[in-house]
Design a protein around this motif. Structure first.
Motif, PDB file in Angstrom:
ATOM      1  N   GLU A 132       0.857  -1.182   0.000  1.00 33.41           N
ATOM      2  CA  GLU A 132       0.000   0.000   0.000  1.00 33.41           C
ATOM      3  C   GLU A 132       0.894   1.233   0.000  1.00 33.41           C
ATOM      4  N   ILE A 133       0.579   2.181  -0.882  1.00 36.77           N
ATOM      5  CA  ILE A 133       1.326   3.433  -0.947  1.00 36.77           C
ATOM      6  C   ILE A 133       0.341   4.591  -0.992  1.00 36.77           C
ATOM      7  N   GLU A 134       0.846   5.769  -0.678  1.00 30.18           N
ATOM      8  CA  GLU A 134       0.009   6.966  -0.686  1.00 30.18           C
ATOM      9  C   GLU A 134       0.831   8.133  -1.201  1.00 30.18           C
ATOM     10  N   GLY A 135       0.228   8.935  -2.072  1.00 29.98           N
ATOM     11  CA  GLY A 135       0.943  10.081  -2.605  1.00 29.98           C
ATOM     12  C   GLY A 135       0.046  10.963  -3.452  1.00 29.98           C
ATOM     13  N   THR A 136       0.678  11.838  -4.211  1.00 30.37           N
ATOM     14  CA  THR A 136      -0.027  12.796  -5.052  1.00 30.37           C
ATOM     15  C   THR A 136       0.190  12.436  -6.516  1.00 30.37           C
ATOM     16  N   ILE A 137      -0.895  12.420  -7.283  1.00 26.91           N
ATOM     17  CA  ILE A 137      -0.800  12.126  -8.715  1.00 26.91           C
ATOM     18  C   ILE A 137      -0.095  13.288  -9.410  1.00 26.91           C
ATOM     19  N   THR A 138       0.968  12.957 -10.182  1.00 24.40           N
ATOM     20  CA  THR A 138       1.702  13.982 -10.917  1.00 24.40           C
ATOM     21  C   THR A 138       1.494  13.885 -12.420  1.00 24.40           C
ATOM     22  N   GLN A 139       1.052  12.720 -12.888  1.00 24.20           N
ATOM     23  CA  GLN A 139       0.825  12.531 -14.328  1.00 24.20           C
ATOM     24  C   GLN A 139      -0.199  11.415 -14.508  1.00 24.20           C
ATOM     25  N   VAL A 140      -1.035  11.533 -15.546  1.00 25.11           N
ATOM     26  CA  VAL A 140      -2.096  10.559 -15.803  1.00 25.11           C
ATOM     27  C   VAL A 140      -2.117  10.193 -17.280  1.00 25.11           C
ATOM     28  N   VAL A 199      -3.250   3.705  -2.555  1.00 26.18           N
ATOM     29  CA  VAL A 199      -3.415   2.554  -3.439  1.00 26.18           C
ATOM     30  C   VAL A 199      -2.924   1.298  -2.748  1.00 26.18           C
ATOM     31  N   SER A 200      -3.695   0.225  -2.905  1.00 31.00           N
ATOM     32  CA  SER A 200      -3.284  -1.102  -2.458  1.00 31.00           C
ATOM     33  C   SER A 200      -3.256  -1.985  -3.695  1.00 31.00           C
ATOM     34  N   GLY A 201      -2.176  -2.754  -3.831  1.00 30.26           N
ATOM     35  CA  GLY A 201      -2.085  -3.612  -4.993  1.00 30.26           C
ATOM     36  C   GLY A 201      -0.822  -4.428  -5.004  1.00 30.26           C
ATOM     37  N   GLU A 202      -0.567  -5.024  -6.146  1.00 31.07           N
ATOM     38  CA  GLU A 202       0.565  -5.932  -6.301  1.00 31.07           C
ATOM     39  C   GLU A 202       1.818  -5.191  -6.722  1.00 31.07           C
ATOM     40  N   HIS A 203       2.857  -5.349  -5.925  1.00 27.79           N
ATOM     41  CA  HIS A 203       4.157  -4.775  -6.250  1.00 27.79           C
ATOM     42  C   HIS A 203       4.704  -5.534  -7.447  1.00 27.79           C
ATOM     43  N   SER A 204       4.952  -4.838  -8.558  1.00 28.82           N
ATOM     44  CA  SER A 204       5.341  -5.535  -9.786  1.00 28.82           C
ATOM     45  C   SER A 204       6.634  -4.996 -10.381  1.00 28.82           C
ATOM     46  N   GLY A 205       7.511  -4.530  -9.545  1.00 26.73           N
ATOM     47  CA  GLY A 205       8.791  -4.020 -10.022  1.00 26.73           C
ATOM     48  C   GLY A 205       9.225  -2.843  -9.182  1.00 26.73           C
ATOM     49  N   GLU A 206      10.407  -2.342  -9.487  1.00 23.55           N
ATOM     50  CA  GLU A 206      10.927  -1.221  -8.718  1.00 23.55           C
ATOM     51  C   GLU A 206      10.035   0.007  -8.898  1.00 23.55           C
ATOM     52  N   ARG A 207       9.428   0.432  -7.810  1.00 20.63           N
ATOM     53  CA  ARG A 207       8.506   1.583  -7.783  1.00 20.63           C
ATOM     54  C   ARG A 207       7.416   1.458  -8.848  1.00 20.63           C
ATOM     55  N   ARG A 208       6.865   0.260  -8.970  1.00 22.90           N
ATOM     56  CA  ARG A 208       5.771  -0.004  -9.903  1.00 22.90           C
ATOM     57  C   ARG A 208       4.792  -0.948  -9.230  1.00 22.90           C
ATOM     58  N   MET A 209       3.492  -0.708  -9.430  1.00 20.38           N
ATOM     59  CA  MET A 209       2.487  -1.599  -8.860  1.00 20.38           C
ATOM     60  C   MET A 209       1.244  -1.644  -9.725  1.00 20.38           C
ATOM     61  N   LYS A 210       0.491  -2.726  -9.565  1.00 20.02           N
ATOM     62  CA  LYS A 210      -0.807  -2.882 -10.217  1.00 20.02           C
ATOM     63  C   LYS A 210      -1.867  -2.647  -9.148  1.00 20.02           C
ATOM     64  N   ALA A 211      -2.671  -1.618  -9.334  1.00 27.37           N
ATOM     65  CA  ALA A 211      -3.672  -1.252  -8.337  1.00 27.37           C
ATOM     66  C   ALA A 211      -4.810  -2.277  -8.321  1.00 27.37           C
TER      67      ALA A 211
END
Length: 116
Positions: A33-41, A87-99
Motif C-alpha cells: 500500500e502506498i500513498e501520494g499525489t498524482i503527478t501525471q495521468v 493505493v493497495s495492490g501488487e508490487h510488480s517491479g521497482e517503484r511499480r504496482m498494479k492497483a
C-alpha cells in the motif's frame, strides 16, 4: 489426422497466449500500500497509468481499463494531477504496482474484486 491437427492448434494457441498472460496476468508479487499525489495521468487501453509522488519518489501505478475504472465507480476527473491517492495492490517491479483498490478522500474503489 483431425486429432493431430487439433493438438497442433492447441499447442500453437498456448504458445501465443503465454506471453499475453505474463504481461497481463498477476505475477504473485507481494501486496503493498502506498500513498501520494498524482503527478501525471495516462488513461486508456490496455490499462491506465498514473505517476504518483510518494515521499519524493515517483511510482508508476497501473490502474484498470476505462470500463473497469467506471465499473469500480470512478468518474472522469477522479484520477487527475494533484489528487491525493492511496493505493493497495501488487508490487510488480521497482517503484511499480498494479492497483487492486484505491482511496480518494474517503471514497473506496475496488478495481479487481476477486483479488482482495
Amino acid at each position: 489426422m483431425r486429432c493431430r491437427a487439433k493438438w497442433l492448434l492447441a499447442i500453437v494457441m498456448l504458445l501465443f497466449l503465454a506471453p499475453v498472460q505474463a504481461h497481463h496476468g498477476w505475477t504473485g508479487g507481494e501486496t503493498i500500500e502506498i500513498e501520494g499525489t498524482i503527478t501525471q495521468v495516462r488513461l486508456g487501453n490496455p490499462h491506465g497509468e498514473v505517476q504518483l509522488d510518494v515521499d519524493g519518489e515517483t511510482w508508476t501505478v497501473e490502474v484498470g481499463q476505462p470500463w473497469r475504472n467506471e465499473r469500480a465507480g470512478l468518474a472522469e476527473g477522479d484520477l487527475a494531477e494533484g489528487v491525493e491517492l492511496r493505493v493497495s495492490g501488487e508490487h510488480s517491479g521497482e517503484r511499480r504496482m498494479k492497483a487492486e483498490q484505491l482511496w480518494i478522500g474517503g471514497e473506496h474503489f475496488v478495481l479487481y474484486p476477486g483479488r482482495i
